[in-house]
Design a protein around this motif. Structure first.
Motif, mmCIF file in Angstrom:
data_model
loop_
_atom_site.group_PDB
_atom_site.id
_atom_site.type_symbol
_atom_site.label_atom_id
_atom_site.label_comp_id
_atom_site.label_asym_id
_atom_site.label_seq_id
_atom_site.Cartn_x
_atom_site.Cartn_y
_atom_site.Cartn_z
ATOM 1 N N GLU A 241 38.743 29.879 36.408
ATOM 2 C CA GLU A 241 39.733 30.102 37.304
ATOM 3 C C GLU A 241 41.145 29.497 37.702
ATOM 4 O OE1 GLU A 241 35.449 30.997 37.780
ATOM 5 O OE2 GLU A 241 36.696 28.821 37.460
ATOM 6 N N SER B 194 43.437 31.343 35.443
ATOM 7 C CA SER B 194 43.962 33.054 35.492
ATOM 8 C C SER B 194 45.370 32.149 36.728
ATOM 9 C CB SER B 194 42.977 33.402 36.894
ATOM 10 O OG SER B 194 42.428 33.580 35.587
ATOM 11 N N LYS C 9 34.927 43.095 29.372
ATOM 12 C CA LYS C 9 34.596 43.148 30.066
ATOM 13 C C LYS C 9 33.291 44.080 29.854
ATOM 14 C CE LYS C 9 38.583 44.713 31.974
ATOM 15 N NZ LYS C 9 39.309 45.760 33.129
ATOM 16 N N GLN D 272 29.640 44.552 31.285
ATOM 17 C CA GLN D 272 28.926 46.096 32.841
ATOM 18 C C GLN D 272 27.628 46.115 31.709
ATOM 19 O OE1 GLN D 272 31.903 48.446 32.405
ATOM 20 N NE2 GLN D 272 33.570 47.656 33.942
ATOM 21 N N GLN E 60 28.557 39.409 37.325
ATOM 22 C CA GLN E 60 29.602 39.273 37.634
ATOM 23 C C GLN E 60 30.869 38.966 38.509
ATOM 24 O OE1 GLN E 60 27.292 40.255 42.029
ATOM 25 N NE2 GLN E 60 26.595 42.368 40.893
ATOM 26 N N MET E 61 30.619 37.446 38.326
ATOM 27 C CA MET E 61 31.300 36.663 38.539
ATOM 28 C C MET E 61 32.686 36.324 37.494
ATOM 29 S SD MET E 61 29.492 33.378 40.730
ATOM 30 C CE MET E 61 31.295 32.097 40.388
ATOM 31 N N CYS F 60 33.974 39.442 36.480
ATOM 32 C CA CYS F 60 35.819 39.403 37.835
ATOM 33 C C CYS F 60 37.148 38.214 37.361
ATOM 34 C CB CYS F 60 35.495 38.967 39.069
ATOM 35 S SG CYS F 60 34.708 39.798 40.376
ATOM 36 N N SER F 61 36.027 37.818 36.276
ATOM 37 C CA SER F 61 37.082 37.045 35.971
ATOM 38 C C SER F 61 37.877 36.813 34.787
ATOM 39 C CB SER F 61 36.424 35.067 35.121
ATOM 40 O OG SER F 61 36.102 34.463 36.591
ATOM 41 N N ARG G 8 38.425 40.007 34.331
ATOM 42 C CA ARG G 8 39.835 40.765 35.219
ATOM 43 C C ARG G 8 40.700 39.997 35.232
ATOM 44 N NH1 ARG G 8 34.884 43.133 36.771
ATOM 45 N NH2 ARG G 8 35.335 43.329 39.195
ATOM 46 N N ASP G 9 40.499 38.823 35.798
ATOM 47 C CA ASP G 9 41.924 38.235 36.093
ATOM 48 C C ASP G 9 43.322 38.187 35.696
ATOM 49 O OD1 ASP G 9 41.239 38.505 38.936
ATOM 50 O OD2 ASP G 9 39.938 36.654 39.205
#
Length: 235
Positions: A37, A40, A98, A102, A202-203, A206-207, A209-210
């Protein structure tokens, strides 16, 4: 020659502010508490720093340079290509990661032990490949230590970019640890002890993607910096 050297010197205040922000970024990257995090946010801040550097480069006082400084700026042009290569490669790798995440989520939902194993292996292989490409390309990036403040500033930003991208790959490689087959099977038997929990994936997705967005932004900032360098060298 002396007048040329003065003509490319940077205004002390803007230069000092950028230097301070770069030092802050460097401290953040080297911190033991560095997390995905945080990276990012660092990518976003670094993109902003390249914007600030471009503004300084565009000042009229920095549009004229000596032959020696032109040579150094030519070197920066070459290095910028390597940085763009790194960002472009990592952006593509994030897209692959990613997809793997998935697929891993689907395998976890189905309780498919073998599929989970395969996806984790794919994740690890991709990051090993990314690290190998990174090391090969990063070796080509040279920092100049000449007495030209604009080149020095670009060099500092470049070093921080390399360090940040390297830290990104290192942290990503630690997000999913390859467990033994028996541990995966046991984990699926105990609902509260799943090795690759759905929520964690999921987390992580998202990370990533960021990170993908952050590297894409950095890529665009580097392209614009390269255009500015070309304009200076064409004068």
């Amino acid at each position: 020659m002396a007048s040329h050297l003065r003509s490319v010197s940077l205004p002390s205040r803007p230069h000092r502010e950028v230097e301070e922000e770069l030092c802050s970024l460097e401290a953040c990257i080297s911190s033991p508490s560095l997390a995905i995090e945080t990276i990012s946010d660092c990518l976003s801040r670094l993109g902003d720093m390249y914007c600030s550097i471009e503004e300084i480069m565009c000042l009229p006082s920095n549009q004229v340079c000596s032959s020696q400084q032109r040579k150094m700026l030519d070197g920066e042009m070459e290095c910028s290509l390597e940085l763009l290569d790194l960002c472009n490669a990592m952006h593509a790798e994030f897209a692959e990661l990613k997809n793997i995440i998935q697929d891993l989520q689907v395998a976890i939902r189905k309780g498919d032990d073998a599929a989970v194993q395969v996806r984790i292996q794919s994740y690890s292989r991709l990051l090993k490949k990314a690290k190998k490409h990174f090391k090969k390309t990063a070796k080509k990036v040279t920092s100049y230590k000449e007495d030209c403040r604009m080149v020095t500033l670009l060099g500092e930003a470049k070093d921080i970019t390399i360090s940040l991208l390297e830290s990104t790959l290192h942290l990503l490689s630690k997000q999913i640890i390859m467990p033994k087959q028996s541990l995966i099977s046991k984990a699926f038997q105990k609902k509260n002890s799943v090795v690759c929990k759905q929520e964690q994936m999921q987390m992580l997705g998202c990370s990533i993607r960021d990170l993908e967005a952050g590297v894409g932004l950095l890529f665009r900032r580097l392209v614009q910096n390269r255009v500015t360098l070309l304009n200076i060298l064409s004068v």
